[in-house]
Design an enzyme around this catalytic site. Structure first.
Site, PDB file in Angstrom:
ATOM      1  N   LYS A 274       0.813  -1.226   0.000  1.00 53.98           N
ATOM      2  CA  LYS A 274       0.000   0.000   0.000  1.00 53.98           C
ATOM      3  C   LYS A 274       0.845   1.274   0.000  1.00 53.98           C
ATOM      4  O   LYS A 274       0.374   2.326  -0.412  1.00 53.98           O
ATOM      5  CB  LYS A 274      -0.946  -0.009   1.188  1.00 53.98           C
ATOM      6  CG  LYS A 274      -1.836  -1.250   1.162  1.00 53.98           C
ATOM      7  CD  LYS A 274      -3.198  -1.064   1.675  1.00 53.98           C
ATOM      8  CE  LYS A 274      -4.154  -2.171   1.310  1.00 53.98           C
ATOM      9  NZ  LYS A 274      -3.596  -3.540   1.260  1.00 53.98           N
TER      10      LYS A 274
HETATM   11  C1  PLP Z   1      -4.338  -4.535   0.572  1.00 54.11           C
HETATM   12  C2  PLP Z   1      -3.661  -5.828   0.386  1.00 54.11           C
HETATM   13  C3  PLP Z   1      -4.158  -6.790  -0.516  1.00 54.11           C
HETATM   14  C4  PLP Z   1      -5.420  -6.577  -1.326  1.00 54.11           C
HETATM   15  O1  PLP Z   1      -5.250  -5.598  -2.317  1.00 54.11           O
HETATM   16  P1  PLP Z   1      -6.527  -4.965  -3.074  1.00 54.11           P
HETATM   17  O2  PLP Z   1      -5.983  -3.802  -3.815  1.00 54.11           O
HETATM   18  O3  PLP Z   1      -7.484  -4.563  -1.984  1.00 54.11           O
HETATM   19  O4  PLP Z   1      -7.087  -6.026  -3.959  1.00 54.11           O
HETATM   20  C5  PLP Z   1      -3.467  -7.977  -0.657  1.00 54.11           C
HETATM   21  N1  PLP Z   1      -2.345  -8.229   0.055  1.00 54.11           N
HETATM   22  C6  PLP Z   1      -1.842  -7.329   0.922  1.00 54.11           C
HETATM   23  C7  PLP Z   1      -0.609  -7.683   1.689  1.00 54.11           C
HETATM   24  C8  PLP Z   1      -2.458  -6.093   1.121  1.00 54.11           C
HETATM   25  O5  PLP Z   1      -1.945  -5.207   1.979  1.00 54.11           O
END
Ligand code: PLP
Length: 388
Positions: free
Chosen positions: A113
């Site tokens: 993120k």
């Molecule tokens: C947020 C996250 C996801 C999911 O990603 P999306 O964009 O919501 O599909 C998967 N793995 C990790 C480690 C994350 O932090």
């Protein structure tokens, strides 16, 4: 470039306004009026760029209301070796079986993120300063989103962060990441209860338009367009790293929860990046796998959502999914209103006919893993390649 809502009832808006929005006022999600088309010649030119340079070339197509020099400065300050550990920002390594891994989690909080949130922090500060506005970010987290948002917004002018988290339910690592921050604009609020209880408080505030307006409440959740557009960049970067020439195709396998990450891949493909397949990977919470296999979208409530060893993917109502369905239904907002009325009524919908009609055009395919699968894969790759 102007932005439209998937529900069709929101006036066309420029990037800076969309950046500060959560849901559109009509309940939809914002998308660009069209996807800029990248020809072969442009791809050839982009292949030689460094990450911030590539980010600038891509984002200037979507961000047309911020002067180019300012956008460039925001991106140069965001994608640095100091923040992401390497000049490459998202280095790609190859396993002995030929599969490549693109590292997206080398940012300050070690969650992917950071890739988008670090941009959001600098972009928020820029736009708020220019417009003389203030923003109070209210969010709920079970881990990744909260810490990535706090590290992106700490010390930023014009923004306060109020982050709700379930008391005692986060990993010790993420608790330490978040609760040890001393910046005056970061406020951690531990809620006695579960993640859903935190989420309910945020939703209640989101539904109170007068309160929201009075206290300038904003969000940083994954429906934010600024996050999606920042994620489009690393699909191009990964493609260039994984290939020798722009004749080649690449498939991306994307661990998915709210469908934000893979939605950025969908946009990159629609822009003309030679992506063959987009593989939507789910865990035991396999609503999206079910959709791509059968055409049936049956979102589940929290009582029917499993708690797994990959909690960021424990999502049974993928908010960004509406963006893809909008494209799938030839961008007809009337269709989206009808389909999401079904979702709101606790039902779902069946789009097998639409998937059949477009054939392989969008390149989506899917799969699911169980806890045992994941452990076995981690073990096997470690034994084979000493990569964790
Ligand atoms: C947020 C996250 C996801 C999911 O990603 P999306 O964009 O919501 O599909 C998967 N793995 C990790 C480690 C994350 O932090």
């Amino acid at each position: 470039m102007k932005y439209i809502s998937t529900r069709g009832e929101t006036a066309h808006k420029p990037f800076s306004e969309v950046l500060l929005m959560g849901l559109a006022p009509d309940g939809g999600l914002m998308l660009p009026e069209h996807y800029p088309q990248i020809d072969r010649c442009t791809l050839d030119r982009w292949r030689g760029l460094d990450y911030p340079g590539l980010a600038f070339e891509i984002m200037r197509l979507f961000v047309t209301d911020i002067p180019e020099d300012d956008l460039r400065d925001i991106l140069d300050r965001t994608y640095t070796e100091a923040a992401f550990g390497t000049k490459e920002i998202t280095p790609v390594r190859t396993l002995s079986d030929g599969i490549k891994i693109q590292a997206l989690s080398n940012g300050p909080t070690l969650a992917f993120k950071d890739m988008a949130m670090q941009f959001l922090g600098n972009a928020f500060e820029y736009v708020l300063n220019k417009e003389g506005k203030k923003l109070n970010i209210l969010g709920a987290t079970s881990g990744d989103t909260g810490s990535a948002a706090e590290y992106a917004l700490r010390g930023k002018k014009g923004v306060n962060v109020f982050m709700l988290s379930p008391d005692g339910k986060m990993s010790a690592f993420q608790r330490a990441q978040m609760y040890s921050l001393q910046d005056g604009n970061i406020h951690n609020i531990a809620v006695k209860g579960m993640f859903d209880d935190c989420q309910d408080i945020v939703k209640a505030v989101q539904n109170d338009a007068a309160f929201k307006e009075k206290y300038h409440i904003g969000t940083v959740n994954s429906i934010n367009w600024g996050r999606i557009v920042a994620q489009v960049v690393y699909y191009f970067a990964g493609y260039f790293k994984a290939t020798q020439s722009n004749d080649e195709q690449v498939s991306f396998c994307v661990p998915s929860g709210n469908f934000g990450n893979v939605c950025a891949g969908h946009i990159a493909k629609q822009m003309g990046l030679p992506i063959r397949r987009l593989i939507v990977a789910t865990n035991e919470n396999d609503v999206l796998d079910e959709f791509f296999k059968t055409g049936a979208y049956r979102p589940r409530n929290s009582a029917h959502t499993y708690v797994t060893s990959s909690p960021s993917m424990d999502i049974s109502k993928a908010s960004n999914f509406e963006r893809f369905v909008f494209d799938l239904m030839d961008r007809d907002p009337q269709e989206i209103n009808t389909l999401w009325a079904e979702v709101a009524a606790g039902k779902g919908f069946d789009l097998q006919f639409a998937l059949d009609k477009v054939g392989g055009k969008y390149g989506f395919t899917s799969g699911k893993s169980t806890h045992a699968d994941r452990l076995a894969t981690i073990k096997q790759v470690y034994e084979q390649d000493q990569e964790l």
